[in-house]
Scaffold this motif. Structure first.
Motif, short mmCIF file in Angstrom:
data_model
loop_
_atom_site.label_atom_id
_atom_site.label_comp_id
_atom_site.label_asym_id
_atom_site.label_seq_id
_atom_site.Cartn_x
_atom_site.Cartn_y
_atom_site.Cartn_z
N PHE A 109 -16.64 64.88 -34.48
CA PHE A 109 -18.09 64.98 -34.63
C PHE A 109 -18.61 66.40 -34.72
CE2 PHE A 109 -17.15 60.92 -32.63
CZ PHE A 109 -17.86 60.05 -33.43
N GLY A 110 -17.79 67.39 -34.37
CA GLY A 110 -18.23 68.77 -34.40
C GLY A 110 -19.08 69.11 -33.18
N GLY A 160 -17.46 68.69 -37.71
CA GLY A 160 -16.36 67.79 -37.36
C GLY A 160 -15.72 67.22 -38.62
N LEU A 161 -14.67 66.41 -38.43
CA LEU A 161 -13.93 65.86 -39.56
C LEU A 161 -14.79 64.94 -40.42
CD1 LEU A 161 -10.57 65.14 -37.71
CD2 LEU A 161 -10.93 66.84 -39.51
N PHE A 162 -15.71 64.21 -39.79
CA PHE A 162 -16.58 63.33 -40.58
C PHE A 162 -17.44 64.15 -41.54
CE2 PHE A 162 -15.82 60.12 -37.21
CZ PHE A 162 -15.52 59.02 -38.02
N GLU A 163 -17.99 65.25 -41.07
CA GLU A 163 -18.81 66.11 -41.94
C GLU A 163 -17.95 66.81 -42.99
OE1 GLU A 163 -22.49 68.43 -40.84
OE2 GLU A 163 -21.62 68.14 -38.83
N GLU A 164 -16.75 67.24 -42.60
CA GLU A 164 -15.86 67.91 -43.54
C GLU A 164 -15.51 66.99 -44.71
OE1 GLU A 164 -14.78 70.91 -43.72
OE2 GLU A 164 -15.29 71.76 -41.77
N ALA A 165 -15.46 65.68 -44.42
CA ALA A 165 -15.09 64.71 -45.45
C ALA A 165 -16.31 64.19 -46.22
CB ALA A 165 -14.33 63.55 -44.82
N ASP A 166 -17.48 64.74 -45.97
CA ASP A 166 -18.71 64.25 -46.61
C ASP A 166 -18.56 64.23 -48.13
OD1 ASP A 166 -21.29 63.27 -46.62
OD2 ASP A 166 -22.20 65.26 -46.74
N GLY A 167 -18.83 63.08 -48.71
CA GLY A 167 -18.67 62.90 -50.16
C GLY A 167 -17.30 62.42 -50.55
N GLY A 168 -16.34 62.55 -49.63
CA GLY A 168 -14.96 62.16 -49.92
C GLY A 168 -14.48 61.04 -49.03
N THR A 169 -13.22 61.14 -48.62
CA THR A 169 -12.57 60.07 -47.85
C THR A 169 -11.95 60.64 -46.58
OG1 THR A 169 -12.05 58.85 -49.88
CG2 THR A 169 -10.80 58.25 -47.91
N LEU A 170 -12.16 59.92 -45.46
CA LEU A 170 -11.49 60.27 -44.21
C LEU A 170 -10.48 59.16 -43.90
CD1 LEU A 170 -11.37 62.22 -41.78
CD2 LEU A 170 -13.08 60.79 -40.65
N PHE A 171 -9.22 59.55 -43.83
CA PHE A 171 -8.16 58.57 -43.54
C PHE A 171 -7.79 58.66 -42.07
CE2 PHE A 171 -3.41 57.84 -43.42
CZ PHE A 171 -3.51 56.45 -43.39
N LEU A 172 -8.08 57.60 -41.32
CA LEU A 172 -7.82 57.56 -39.89
C LEU A 172 -6.51 56.83 -39.63
CD1 LEU A 172 -11.45 56.55 -38.82
CD2 LEU A 172 -10.46 58.87 -38.85
N ASP A 173 -5.44 57.59 -39.51
CA ASP A 173 -4.13 56.99 -39.26
C ASP A 173 -4.00 56.68 -37.77
OD1 ASP A 173 -1.65 56.01 -39.78
OD2 ASP A 173 -0.68 57.96 -40.06
#
Length: 462
Positions: free
Chosen positions: A221-222, A237-250
């Motif tokens: 979340f940053g 955070g990772l959610f913001e970094e992936a804004d516009g793209g895809t976040l893969f939660l392994d």
């Protein structure tokens, strides 16, 4: 020296009649179909009408010399191997001839063996080029017909998964990918991302089980500057970094309960609130999740939130373990062997039937990742061009432990117990005999038709 019929067309270009006659007599003995030309002009007429696998070309000739011939006939020589000859040449001349497309260079006078050996060397090179070309075509065919995002599989199960993943790529739906470790969950996720509209945007993979619990919230979340000790600047955070793209939660199943609630809110509201901030920020992120756990079971046991599970499981994709799709193993072997042939710079042509049989019988607890590592190790250790059984020293499965039979068999059915033991003994006999069914029926003391019937009944891979 033994003669052999190569059935290759060969053109000799030389202004000396004696040289043409001597080379023709010599090379006809070795099975070449020989034609001759006395200068470059005649040679061009020949190559315009006939394809020659090999050309022996003198450099010093009247009317048109060898260098001029090479330059003038270049478009007709794309699939011919040219070896130049000269008594007047030098290393510099040879280099210039090579630049114009010649493969090798022989200085006059030469021994007859030198010509033959130069041609054999050229033949070996051509055979290798042809083999590499065929292998590239085969791999290309595999990739076109049986692949998705660097995953290989022609089994019905994998083909169905590839089709489902391609469909999923066209939408922003949340996808839950499940499967054992090493089955290729991240590859499927990448395939979905790079086949969709977000392909030009960022793809961020993160292992939820690889981040310490006390850092999970700040990582995802940053945080705002000054929100805690060490927070010396505003950090996305990772959610913001992936804004516009895809976040893969392994390994989404590893998330602690307190984070599960916050992840659910992100998925429902499409917004995040960094640590220390009073307001939430809107985000546009596609979430793809993966797990090696059975989240339905985890939900029933209270270890995973039911509402989050349903929110993630909009489009489930379950990847089967490698042991359940043995028909993909030969295809995967071809793919990985070609890969290691390049990366390890080793001439590995393939795998023997006996070695492949061993791979087909192995249970592959590490799945495709284990197969890849196993083939890489075999390729490194092998001193031969074909991978053999000794390059795959798997530990043999342990024999049936009668003392622990209650842990293996369920219930009291004698029929089930009989089937279990029969299957195990047949597999054992086939392993010991390396797949030789004639020897196996002697060990098992049954008929050949009976063995074939039981192999089919128990779905035993050969």
């Amino acid at each position: 020296m033994n003669t052999e019929n190569t059935e290759k067309n060969l053109l000799i270009i030389d202004d000396e009649e004696n040289m043409r006659h001597m080379l023709t007599t010599l090379l006809c003995k070795f099975g070449y179909n020989v034609d001759t030309a006395s200068d470059g002009h005649q040679a061009i007429e020949k190559v315009m009408q006939t394809h020659y696998d090999f050309i022996l070309c003198d450099l010093k000739m009247p009317n048109m010399d060898g260098m001029t011939f090479l330059e003038s006939a270049k478009k007709y020589l794309t699939s011919s191997t040219v070896i130049v000859m000269s008594a007047y040449g030098s290393i510099e001349t040879a280099i210039e001839a090579m630049k114009l497309g010649a493969y090798d260079y022989i200085s006059k006078p030469f021994k007859t063996d030198e010509v033959y050996l130069a041609l054999k060397k050229a033949e070996e090179r051509e055979a290798l080029k042809k083999e590499n070309s065929q292998l590239k075509k085969r791999i290309k065919s595999i990739e076109q017909n049986y692949s998705f995002a660097n995953m290989i599989g022609k089994s019905h199960a994998m083909q169905s998964i590839f089709k489902l993943a391609l469909k999923a790529a066209q939408y922003d739906t949340t996808v839950l990918i499940s499967g054992e470790s090493g089955t290729g969950k991240e590859l499927i996720a990448k395939g979905i991302h790079f086949n969709g509209e977000r392909r030009t945007k960022t793809f961020i993979p993160v292992n939820c089980g690889g981040i310490p619990d006390n850092l999970l919230e700040s990582e995802f979340f940053g945080y705002k500057k000054g929100s805690f000790t060490g927070a010396d600047k505003n950090t996305k955070g990772l959610f913001e970094e992936a804004d516009g793209g895809t976040l893969f939660l392994d390994e989404i199943g590893e998330l602690p309960a307190n984070l599960q609630v916050k992840f659910l809110r992100v998925l429902q509201e499409n917004e995040v609130r960094p640590i220390g901030e009073s307001k939430a920020k809107k985000i546009n992120v596609r979430v793809l999740a993966a797990t090696s756990k059975n989240l339905e079971v985890e939900t029933k046991k209270g270890r995973f939130r039911q509402d989050l599970f349903y929110r993630l499981n909009v489009l489930p994709i379950k990847i089967p373990p490698l042991r359940d799709r043995c028909e993909d193993i030969p295809l995967l072997c071809s793919y990985f062997i070609n890969k290691f042939k390049k990366t390890l710079s080793k001439e590995i042509k393939g795998i023997s039937n006996e070695a492949l049989s061993i791979l087909l019988r192995h249970k592959w607890p590490g799945n495709v990742r284990e197969l890849e590592n196993t083939l890489e190790r075999a390729a490194i250790l092998s001193e031969e061009k074909i991978l053999m059984p000794e390059h795959f020293p798997f530990e043999q499965t342990t024999d049936l432990d009668i003392d622990n039979i209650d842990n293996i068999l369920e219930g009291y059915s004698l029929k089930k117990a009989q089937r279990f033991i029969e299957k195990k003994l047949i597999i054992k006999a086939l392993e010991i005999t390396k797949g030789n069914r004639t020897k196996a029926i002697q060990l098992l003391e049954i008929s050949h038709p009976s063995l074939l019937s039981k192999i089919k009944t128990y779905d035993i891979p050969l």
